[in-house]
Enzyme design. Structure first.
Site, PDB file in Angstrom:
ATOM      1  N   SER A  26      -9.980  -2.359  -2.162  1.00  9.77           N
ATOM      2  CA  SER A  26      -8.605  -1.889  -1.984  1.00  9.77           C
ATOM      3  C   SER A  26      -8.609  -0.552  -1.257  1.00  9.77           C
ATOM      4  O   SER A  26      -9.588  -0.216  -0.575  1.00  9.77           O
ATOM      5  CB  SER A  26      -7.900  -1.787  -3.343  1.00  9.77           C
ATOM      6  N   ASN A  27      -7.561   0.225  -1.374  1.00 13.38           N
ATOM      7  CA  ASN A  27      -7.446   1.538  -0.718  1.00 13.38           C
ATOM      8  C   ASN A  27      -6.491   2.400  -1.540  1.00 13.38           C
ATOM      9  O   ASN A  27      -5.849   1.907  -2.469  1.00 13.38           O
ATOM     10  CB  ASN A  27      -6.966   1.352   0.726  1.00 13.38           C
TER      11      ASN A  27
END
Ligand code: PMT
Length: 207
Positions: free
Chosen positions: A21-22
């Site tokens: 993810s981020n």
């Protein structure tokens, strides 16, 4: 106008307890949804996993992965036309694990199991609506934004330098430039994300 806004990160699971993810929190996208609703537009907010309250008057659809987000955007844009808009604020993961294991992977399995597959480009794939994109960059910001504008056939790109203090992921403020396909640029000072969002919505209305 019917306005669809994407916001937040996507999560790409490799097993039940791990994902790629981020750091997107959804603040920028939720501010855009709020600003569009304030102006009386019909707003659908497609949100990745974030912990923010839904802005007043906004219809919200929660999703997890990029492929979920793509399906939700297509459903929300069903029947939409040239007078409607997609504003893509989400930080969509460009890659996902090629396979998601049903059971937790052992540490020793990781290196042999972890192969990546390309996710769909949701913004590029959207057709028949007016499109505004974001560009999260650390280098050659304006040139990269102009390239994305042309390649994804956008009205304009909101470019932000995610390496700069007070900008980009997780902050309450942002400093952006509006970049059009012809390369023209309007740069705004550092301001709150809601103020940036209001400028985006006004710019879209004015075009
Ligand atoms: O959520 P916050 O914490 O407030 O942070 C805000 C933000 C930094 C996430 C936001 O301001 C921002 O820059 N969003 C775009 C992040 C991004 O993924 O940029 P990109 O340059 O990789 O993508 C370009 C555009 O294509 C974006 O509009 C993106 O939504 C879209 N895209 C990208 C990849 C993909 N597979 N599908 C897409 O639709």
């Amino acid at each position: 106008m019917r306005v669809v806004v994407t916001a937040g990160p996507t999560r790409e699971y490799l097993d039940p307890v791990r994902f790629l993810s981020n750091p997107s929190t959804g603040k920028m996208g939720f501010a855009v949804a709020r600003a569009a609703a304030e102006r009386g537009h019909d707003v659908t907010l497609i949100a990745g996993p974030v912990s923010l309250k839904t802005p007043k008057g906004v219809r919200r659809v929660d999703v997890t992965s990029a492929r979920d987000m793509e399906r939700a955007v297509k459903a929300a844009l069903c029947g939409a036309g040239e007078s409607d808009a997609l504003i893509a604020t989400a930080a969509v993961a460009d890659w996902r694990p090629a396979m998601c294991a049903k059971r937790k992977l052992k540490k020793s399995q990781m290196e042999s199991v972890l192969k990546l597959a390309r996710n769909p480009d949701i913004l590029k794939g959207a057709k028949g609506v007016r499109k505004v994109g974001f560009a999260a960059e650390t280098d050659n910001i304006l040139a990269e934004a102009a390239r994305k504008c042309r390649e994804k056939r956008l009205e304009f790109v909101v470019a932000n330098d995610v390496g700069e203090a007070g900008c980009g992921f997780g902050t309450d403020t942002n400093r952006v430039s509006f970049v059009s396909a012809d390369g023209s640029v309007e740069s705004l000072p550092l301001m709150g994300k809601l103020a940036v969002a209001r400028r985006i919505v006004r710019r879209l209305e004015g075009r």
